[in-house]
Design an enzyme around this catalytic site. Structure first.
Site, PDB file in Angstrom:
ATOM      1  N   CYS A 251       0.780  -1.153  -0.082  1.00 49.58           N
ATOM      2  CA  CYS A 251       0.024  -0.005   0.051  1.00 49.58           C
ATOM      3  C   CYS A 251       0.969   1.445   0.059  1.00 49.58           C
ATOM      4  O   CYS A 251       1.439   1.600  -0.992  1.00 49.58           O
ATOM      5  CB  CYS A 251      -0.853  -0.004   1.326  1.00 49.58           C
ATOM      6  SG  CYS A 251      -0.363  -0.464   2.727  1.00 49.58           S
TER       7      CYS A 251
ATOM      8  N   CYS B  54       2.458   2.268   3.440  1.00 51.47           N
ATOM      9  CA  CYS B  54       2.871   2.615   4.624  1.00 51.47           C
ATOM     10  C   CYS B  54       4.233   3.387   4.943  1.00 51.47           C
ATOM     11  O   CYS B  54       4.990   3.339   4.216  1.00 51.47           O
ATOM     12  CB  CYS B  54       3.297   1.130   5.625  1.00 51.47           C
ATOM     13  SG  CYS B  54       1.865   0.258   5.576  1.00 51.47           S
TER      14      CYS B  54
END
Length: 481
Positions: free
Chosen positions: A383, A385
């Protein structure tokens, strides 16, 4: 070929596109900041976890999610998980989005020409329970008989939501319109049961155009095999074609990046609706949200990262502690490194001689050091992070498909695009932030800075050097004083 756990998994897939290294100056809009803040505020109340947010994003429906920006997908996931938990109801969300919550009147009659929707706006927040087969998405057909009756909405039944009943129809489609290369009679048909929410009025000319397209496709077969009319034009994008999965997911991810930040009122509707609902239900107050946005917006301006790096350069004891337990080290400086406030850890059991394993909650701040023989690079292939509490909001390129795909497969090529070239004697160590650890690179202190104060050193440290795509170099014009 790299393995994959889903279309969100970018690590190592083939993507040779250059990284837009200049996209790091993008400014986030208010609704995007509010969406980020909702995650934090809901998490602190125990109404959402980061992994639930991730699951919600991974489970978004096609093709709706392919048109969403990053923050839209966050909002959609928040909505989905909040409905799943019972925090909000589908009817509440529909009301704020302007979707009718009353039983619709029967709209079509026998013989009407209709077109099947490509997606249903009412189920964009999660992968829907569909009773409309994908092979007819986008196709034009004819209502075979009068409305069969008012049926319970399967979406509501599947997710235990109180949704209005829907008129149900039988719709007839010509097989040659559905299947490319169909060799049967032009009179062959297939009848499908379809709920009214999935239908919209169409015209005779649209039906004739579809018939012409089917005839043309019959004469010119495609090498790829037999697909439906809608699929030829990319309408049925939810279908996974095996070896095409990489192209599809990279396209989806890059679309999310490209759309983020666009001034589009439609994109912020869901986030604004959620905010209104949470405030009406006294879950989040307007002041709490305002303060959270202000705090988030100020993270980068605080320049906590450069402060930590400069102190580590001048204080060997602090540096050793930072590399051993970064969160604890910076907490002694009054810096909360976790994106979400950790829950209290339970007290050690009396008489327990073994050091207990930490009961972790929230993110774990971790520092990694560049040396003469090691250069560190941080990425999140699943994603985006990122240690927001220390470095502020992440740059757009950090979330791009190219960076996430190539950082683990071709780290030296990525570094070169940022102007960083390393010799063969320097090992590149890539840190893929796939779970709860948030990394900050401790760059090497540049030469020629002996005697400099922490404040002077802080001015040399950049965000990109703490991600690891660049190294710290003192400007030739900067002087000690």
């Amino acid at each position: 070929m790299a393995g994959t756990t889903g279309r969100h998994d970018m690590g190592g897939i083939k993507d040779d596109a250059p990284i837009d290294v200049h996209s790091g100056t993008k400014k986030y809009k208010l609704w995007e900041m509010q969406t980020h803040s909702l995650v934090s505020l809901l998490s602190k109340q125990g109404l959402l976890t980061v992994d639930e947010l991730r699951r919600g994003i991974e489970g978004l429906p096609d093709p709706a999610s392919e048109k969403m920006s990053y923050c839209e997908r966050w909002a959609a996931s928040i909505a989905s998980i909040s409905m799943e938990r019972g925090t909000i109801q589908q009817r509440e969300l529909d009301t704020h989005l302007g979707v009718s919550t009353v039983e619709p009147a029967v709209k079509f009659c026998e013989g009407d020409i209709v077109q099947v929707q490509l997606e249903n706006a009412a189920v964009r927040t999660r992968k829907p329970h569909l009773r409309t087969p994908g092979y007819i998405f986008g196709l034009v057909g004819t209502v075979e008989r009068e409305c069969v009756g008012m049926a319970d909405n399967p979406e509501g039944l599947a997710f235990r939501q109180d949704l209005p009943k829907q008129p149900l129809y039988r719709v007839t489609f010509h097989q040659q319109h559905v299947w490319e290369g169909y060799t049967g009679s032009p009179a062959d048909t297939v009848d499908v049961e379809i709920y009214q929410a999935w239908l919209k009025p169409a015209t005779k000319s649209q039906l004739q155009e579809q018939q012409h397209g089917a005839h043309h496709a019959h004469q010119h077969k495609h090498e790829e095999g037999h697909h439906g009319i809608g699929q030829q034009h990319g309408d049925s994008q939810a279908i996974d074609h095996g070896d095409h999965v990489h192209e599809g997911r990279t396209l989806v991810e890059q679309t999310a990046i490209d759309l983020e930040g666009q001034d589009d009122a439609e994109r912020r509707r869901l986030s604004e609706a959620l905010i209104q609902i949470f405030q009406e239900k006294n879950i989040i107050s307007a002041e709490e949200l305002r303060q959270a946005v202000e705090d988030l917006d100020g993270q980068g301006e605080k320049r906590l990262g450069p402060m930590i790096v400069a102190k580590a350069w001048v204080d060997p004891a602090f540096k050793a502690e930072l590399l051993r337990d970064a969160a604890d080290a910076v907490q002694k400086l009054g810096i909360q490194a976790s994106n979400f406030a950790p829950k209290p850890k339970p007290a050690d059991a009396e008489g327990d001689q073994q050091k207990p394993v930490p009961n972790l909650s929230g993110t774990i701040f971790t520092a990694v050091e560049n040396t003469d023989s090691i250069h560190n690079l941080v990425v999140c292939t699943l994603c985006s992070c990122y240690p927001i509490a220390i470095l502020g909001m992440s740059p757009a390129w950090y979330k791009s498909r190219s960076y996430r795909a190539r950082a683990v497969r071709d780290p030296r090529g990525v570094l070169k695009e940022f102007g960083t070239e390393l010799g063969p004697n320097v090992a590149v160590r890539v840190h893929d932030s796939t779970a709860d650890m948030r990394y900050m690179v401790l760059p090497q202190r540049p030469s020629g800075t002996d005697g400099w104060t922490e404040e002077q050193l802080q001015r040399l440290v950049t965000r990109d050097s703490m991600i690891g795509v660049t190294v710290v170099q003192p400007p030739s014009s900067m002087r000690k004083g």
